[in-house]
Design a protein around this motif. Structure first.
Motif, short mmCIF file in Angstrom:
data_model
loop_
_atom_site.label_atom_id
_atom_site.label_comp_id
_atom_site.label_asym_id
_atom_site.label_seq_id
_atom_site.Cartn_x
_atom_site.Cartn_y
_atom_site.Cartn_z
N GLY A 106 37.94 -2.15 -13.14
CA GLY A 106 36.73 -2.75 -12.56
C GLY A 106 35.91 -1.81 -11.72
N ILE A 107 36.44 -0.62 -11.39
CA ILE A 107 35.66 0.35 -10.63
C ILE A 107 34.41 0.71 -11.43
CG2 ILE A 107 35.62 2.73 -9.79
CD1 ILE A 107 37.18 0.89 -7.98
N LYS A 108 33.25 0.76 -10.76
CA LYS A 108 31.99 1.00 -11.45
C LYS A 108 31.82 2.49 -11.76
CE LYS A 108 28.45 -1.52 -10.45
NZ LYS A 108 27.24 -2.12 -9.81
N VAL A 109 31.49 2.78 -13.02
CA VAL A 109 31.27 4.14 -13.51
C VAL A 109 29.91 4.18 -14.19
CG1 VAL A 109 32.11 5.98 -15.01
CG2 VAL A 109 33.75 4.46 -13.87
N ALA A 110 29.16 5.26 -13.98
CA ALA A 110 27.88 5.46 -14.67
C ALA A 110 27.91 6.80 -15.39
CB ALA A 110 26.72 5.41 -13.68
N VAL A 111 27.36 6.81 -16.60
CA VAL A 111 27.32 8.02 -17.42
C VAL A 111 25.91 8.18 -17.96
CG1 VAL A 111 28.25 9.23 -19.42
CG2 VAL A 111 29.73 7.69 -18.10
N SER A 112 25.33 9.35 -17.77
CA SER A 112 24.04 9.67 -18.40
C SER A 112 24.24 10.79 -19.41
CB SER A 112 23.00 10.08 -17.36
OG SER A 112 23.36 11.32 -16.75
N TYR A 113 23.39 10.82 -20.43
CA TYR A 113 23.50 11.85 -21.45
C TYR A 113 22.26 11.82 -22.33
CZ TYR A 113 24.98 7.73 -24.13
OH TYR A 113 25.04 6.48 -24.70
N LYS A 114 22.02 12.92 -22.99
CA LYS A 114 21.02 12.98 -24.06
C LYS A 114 21.73 12.69 -25.38
CE LYS A 114 17.11 14.49 -22.05
NZ LYS A 114 15.80 13.83 -22.19
N TYR A 115 21.02 12.08 -26.30
CA TYR A 115 21.58 11.85 -27.62
C TYR A 115 20.50 12.07 -28.66
CZ TYR A 115 19.26 7.32 -27.20
OH TYR A 115 18.32 6.34 -27.03
N TRP A 116 20.96 12.30 -29.90
CA TRP A 116 20.04 12.54 -31.00
C TRP A 116 19.55 11.24 -31.63
CZ3 TRP A 116 18.12 17.20 -31.51
CH2 TRP A 116 18.88 18.32 -31.19
N ASN A 117 18.29 11.21 -31.99
CA ASN A 117 17.75 10.16 -32.86
C ASN A 117 17.58 10.75 -34.25
OD1 ASN A 117 16.89 7.55 -31.37
ND2 ASN A 117 16.24 9.19 -29.99
N ASP A 118 18.16 10.09 -35.24
CA ASP A 118 18.12 10.59 -36.60
C ASP A 118 16.75 10.30 -37.21
OD1 ASP A 118 18.66 11.56 -39.07
OD2 ASP A 118 20.42 10.31 -39.46
N ASN A 119 15.91 11.33 -37.27
CA ASN A 119 14.55 11.18 -37.80
C ASN A 119 14.34 12.06 -39.02
OD1 ASN A 119 11.90 10.02 -37.52
ND2 ASN A 119 11.16 12.01 -36.81
N SER A 120 15.45 12.39 -39.71
CA SER A 120 15.39 13.27 -40.88
C SER A 120 15.35 12.42 -42.15
CB SER A 120 16.60 14.19 -40.91
OG SER A 120 16.80 14.81 -39.66
N PRO A 121 14.26 12.44 -42.88
CA PRO A 121 14.15 11.56 -44.04
C PRO A 121 14.97 12.00 -45.24
CG PRO A 121 12.20 12.93 -43.84
CD PRO A 121 13.02 13.19 -42.63
N ASP A 122 15.43 13.26 -45.26
CA ASP A 122 16.12 13.76 -46.44
C ASP A 122 17.27 14.65 -46.01
OD1 ASP A 122 16.86 15.29 -48.78
OD2 ASP A 122 14.99 14.64 -49.69
N VAL A 123 18.50 14.33 -46.45
CA VAL A 123 19.66 15.12 -46.06
C VAL A 123 19.57 16.54 -46.62
CG1 VAL A 123 21.20 13.16 -45.81
CG2 VAL A 123 21.00 14.28 -48.03
N SER A 124 18.77 16.74 -47.64
CA SER A 124 18.60 18.07 -48.20
C SER A 124 17.60 18.90 -47.40
CB SER A 124 18.13 17.97 -49.66
OG SER A 124 19.07 17.30 -50.45
#
Length: 837
Positions: free
Chosen positions: A791-809
């Protein structure tokens, strides 16, 4: 951009209108006209007074002629459906036999095609006036022309001939913004800062370009950015937009672009709507426009206090720099300390990025290569060859954050001498050839031996990514280890076009997650020479468990259990008892007098099925506990000789209880294709390795555990750390999104830990701090920094990727580019490749 107009059948249409331009003086060239006038289509036209070198220098409904901007048309234009014309005294005549070689208005379209081509069923362009629809873009630019058949003044070549707009319509895409207003420099290409005149919704965020420019939905947003203010929330979510989007014909909308709670809206033009210091997208963690359980409210300034403010306020975030290359299809998130970064190529095209951190002495690269063999394991095998002089491999299969399942992480020892930058450059040349460009300059003045961490990602059958980070072995521990892992451990890499956002999670800590470990130890006589390895593995494992925040137990079974039912050790949570199993001077020692036919897999399966089931709530019983995850650690110097197929055992461990529970298999083994203690595994399939790869476990080298050097000790610790971290990965708090590890910041409420810990910025430390398993996104705490109670309160911040790639190739242009043109991902346009002249 895609062509949106249709060319109808060719016809000849001559209207009865005259283009005599009553009141204008006929002319053959500008020298026959008064001052500040030019000769346009056979008549002197007065200039607006502005000088120009290209159409973009002039206003809408103007064109650039002989260096001056000229307003208006020719008096009988055909834009928007009018008829063709006969231009008296100019030679602009549909009946001329040489019209195919004439370009009267110098727009790039010859007179014959202007008279004959029909647009939209009824419209023609005006052969006597270069901008038929008066949108500021010459007809030839709208139609992709790069040359003209005539020698004339004022011709402008299309900068992107693969894209076309309608030269008879001011608004080709019908979004109410004129083509010339969208193509601001009127060069026919979608340049940075311009919306697409052939698409209603250029950024595919669900809002039309016109609504974004005019601020119809709230504020004036950027039609080229899904997230105008960069707070992580798409513009549509912030402004209450719901499906369907503005352009379902061109855009492939996902539900994440639309608001699920239109009653509440945030500011799409400001990152922090409530002014509490935390970005809107960090507060609305799942980005659905609604305040869900565990989230902060982006419109309530009072809820971002305590650990949330400490970890998540914009000014407190951990920074990261994004480096990218379009042709290499790479985005790479690096700490700001990487001050030396360059684009690398093979002499023909850009292939990736080289980088160096002079502060922490980490150098490396990421490149796009042709795949080797059938999967990422083949890429890893080739990587060892390219790196040269490596040993002590530690390998783990994993799935990347953007779901490339054929991926491998690996750590090696590199014994070669030489400067650090030279070592990286040599590996780049091994991959790209002697003509490699963009290599790291100057010397690092740091020499080996080195520690190497690598990541191999098989994206398609024609594209793999290789990411390598190298640092001196002497400094590969503690924070230096994490810095290398942050670079090449699986979280820093993305495709070109992907973008980052900020996450903020506030949660109540859980403690004492249950994990049952089962050692599977080779007790045959060949292991007599490996008992130092056995002892080192057991002692290190016990040491690591004492600081981990886990409710753990350990048991063991040997490779002889298939024929000796007494060849096991029952579960215990006492590390001192467990260590005696690995001590050849103890009566509890595994021994080396077991059966010569080592059957690790069948022995383990039999022991789990027949002894450890059914599960129990009583921890004193030698049974698997209810709610506990199971991790197996195979310790052997030879290939397994169990009777079943490798796939049979791998499938069993993926569902060992028949209800979907996976047992993760790890191994400290003789490397495939080598010989250890005269146990020859050359040419035999890696049966245990197959089970490990299938279940996502860690593969370590038993030879490393025999060594006593500083480098060997470090690699031993790294192997056990990786196994324990993988076990922790099934127990700790799972972050909502895959974080870029270098950006994670953790805060715990004051006086909330078991011991003394810097709670405002908890260090990443496997003794007293936190760590994360990248594969599962789960965090766990160690030592003094373990929350003292649930129950101890923990906070985590981070950057993350947004998948904006239309083609895996790596082709955002959707396969529309034809050689020698290639796709430039930034503008999603077909351009001349660097090597096409």
């Amino acid at each position: 951009m895609k062509q949106t107009l249709l060319l109808a059948s060719i016809v000849f249409f001559v209207a009865g209108c005259s283009c005599s331009n009553t009141g204008d003086t006929p002319c053959a060239n500008t020298s026959e006209c008064p001052a500040k006038s030019v000769c346009l289509a056979g008549f002197c036209k007065e200039s607006t007074g502005a000088s120009c070198t290209k159409p973009a220098d002039c206003g809408l409904n103007e064109q650039c002629v002989s260096g001056l901007c000229v307003a208006g048309g020719t008096g009988g234009g055909t834009g928007g459906g009018g008829g063709t014309m006969v231009m008296t005294g100019t030679g602009c005549d549909p009946n001329r036999s040489d019209n195919a070689t004439r370009d009267s208005d110098c727009d790039g379209l010859n007179d014959a095609e202007e008279y004959s081509t029909v647009y939209g069923g009824t419209s023609h362009t005006d052969p006597c006036y270069g901008d038929t629809d008066h949108d500021g873009i010459l007809d030839g630019v709208e139609m992709g022309r790069t040359s003209t058949v005539a020698q004339c003044s004022g011709f402008v070549a299309d900068a992107d001939p693969t894209s076309k707009t309608d030269p008879t319509s001011k608004d080709s895409d019908g979004d109410t913004l004129e083509d010339g207003a969208e193509d601001k420099n009127r060069d026919g290409r979608v340049d940075p800062g311009e919306s697409n005149p052939t698409r209603v919704d250029s950024d595919c965020d669900g809002i039309s370009d016109a609504d974004e420019v005019n601020g119809t939905k709230g504020c004036a947003t950027d039609p080229l950015k899904v997230d105008t203010d960069g707070d992580g929330l798409p513009d549509g979510v912030e402004q209450g937009v719901q499906a369907p989007g503005a352009d379902n014909g061109t855009c492939k909308y996902s539900a994440t672009l639309f608001d699920t709670d239109t009653a509440t809206k945030t500011n799409a033009c400001g990152e922090d709507s409530d002014g509490d210091g935390v970005m809107d997208g960090a507060e609305d963690g799942n980005h659905n426009g609604k305040v869900d359980m565990g989230e902060l409210d982006p419109k309530a300034p009072g809820d971002a206090a305590g650990p949330a403010q400490t970890a998540c306020a914009t000014g407190n975030l951990r920074p990261v720099t994004i480096h990218s290359t379009g042709y290499g299809d790479v985005e790479l998130a690096l700490a700001p300390s990487f001050a030396d970064v360059s684009k690398v190529g093979d002499g023909m095209a850009e292939r990736g990025i080289a980088f160096y951190d002079p502060t922490n002495q980490i150098a490396g690269f990421v490149i796009s290569v042709t795949p080797a063999g059938n999967d990422a394991n083949a890429d890893e095998a080739l990587g060892r060859v390219k790196l040269g002089s490596v040993s002590g491999s530690l390998v783990q299969n994993f799935t990347t954050w953007d779901n490339f399942a054929q991926s491998v992480r690996a750590t090696y020892d590199h014994h070669g001498p030489g400067d650090l930058k030279t070592r990286v450059n040599d590996v780049l040349k091994a991959y790209l050839g002697g003509g490699a460009t963009g290599l790291l300059a100057n010397a690092a003045s740091v020499s080996g031996p080195y520690k190497v961490q690598a990541e191999y990602v098989r994206r398609t059958g024609t594209r793999s990514l290789v990411l390598v980070a190298i640092t001196p072995a002497a400094s590969y521990s503690g924070q230096q280890l994490f810095r290398v892992d942050d670079t090449a451990g699986g979280t820093a890499l993305a495709q070109f076009g992907d973008f980052t956002a900020t996450g903020c999670e506030v949660f109540a800590a859980s403690v004492n997650a249950k994990v049952d470990f089962l050692w599977v130890v080779d007790d045959s006589c060949s292991m007599a020479d490996s008992q130092d390895a056995v002892g080192n593995a057991g002692n290190l494992f016990a040491q690591k468990l004492t600081t981990a925040g886990l409710d753990w137990r350990a048991g063991a079974v040997t490779t002889s259990f298939y024929a000796d039912s007494s060849a096991f050790r029952g579960f215990t949570n006492a590390s001192n008892i467990m260590k005696t199993w690995f001590d050849k001077n103890s009566v509890n020692w595994f021994g080396t007098d077991g059966f010569a036919t080592e059957e690790a897999l069948v022995s383990t399966q039999s022991y789990v099925q027949n002894t450890l089931f059914p599960r129990t709530n009583d921890p004193s019983q030698n049974k698997l506990r209810d709610g506990a995850s199971l991790h197996l650690i195979v310790l052997s110097d030879t290939e397994d000789q169990s009777p079943g197929s490798a796939m049979t055992y791998a499938s069993y461990f993926m569902n060992y209880d028949g209800s979907g529970a996976k047992a993760t298999v790890h191994g400290i083994l003789c490397p495939e294709g080598t010989s250890c203690n005269d146990e020859d595994t050359v040419g035999t399939p890696g049966r245990v390795q197959s089970a490990i790869r299938t279940t996502g476990g860690v593969i370590g080298d038993i030879n490393v555990f025999q060594g006593t050097s500083t480098q060997d000790r470090a690699q031993q610790a790294n192997t056990i750390d990786a196994i324990v971290s993988a076990a922790i990965g099934g127990t700790g708090h799972q972050l909502t999104r895959p974080p870029i590890n270098a950006t994670i910041k953790v805060a715990i409420e004051p006086n909330g830990t078991k011991g003394t810990c810097f709670v405002n910025d908890v260090p990443r430390d496997r003794n007293n701090g936190w760590d994360i398993d990248s594969a599962t996104r789960r965090m766990v705490f160690y030592g003094n920094c373990i929350p003292k109670q649930a129950g101890i309160k923990v906070a985590v911040s981070y950057k993350y990727w947004n998948d904006n790639s239309p083609d895996v190739s790596g082709d955002p242009c959707g396969g529309m580019c034809v050689a020698p043109y290639v796709c430039e991902p930034g503008t999603k346009a077909c351009v001349c490749a660097p090597n096409c002249g």
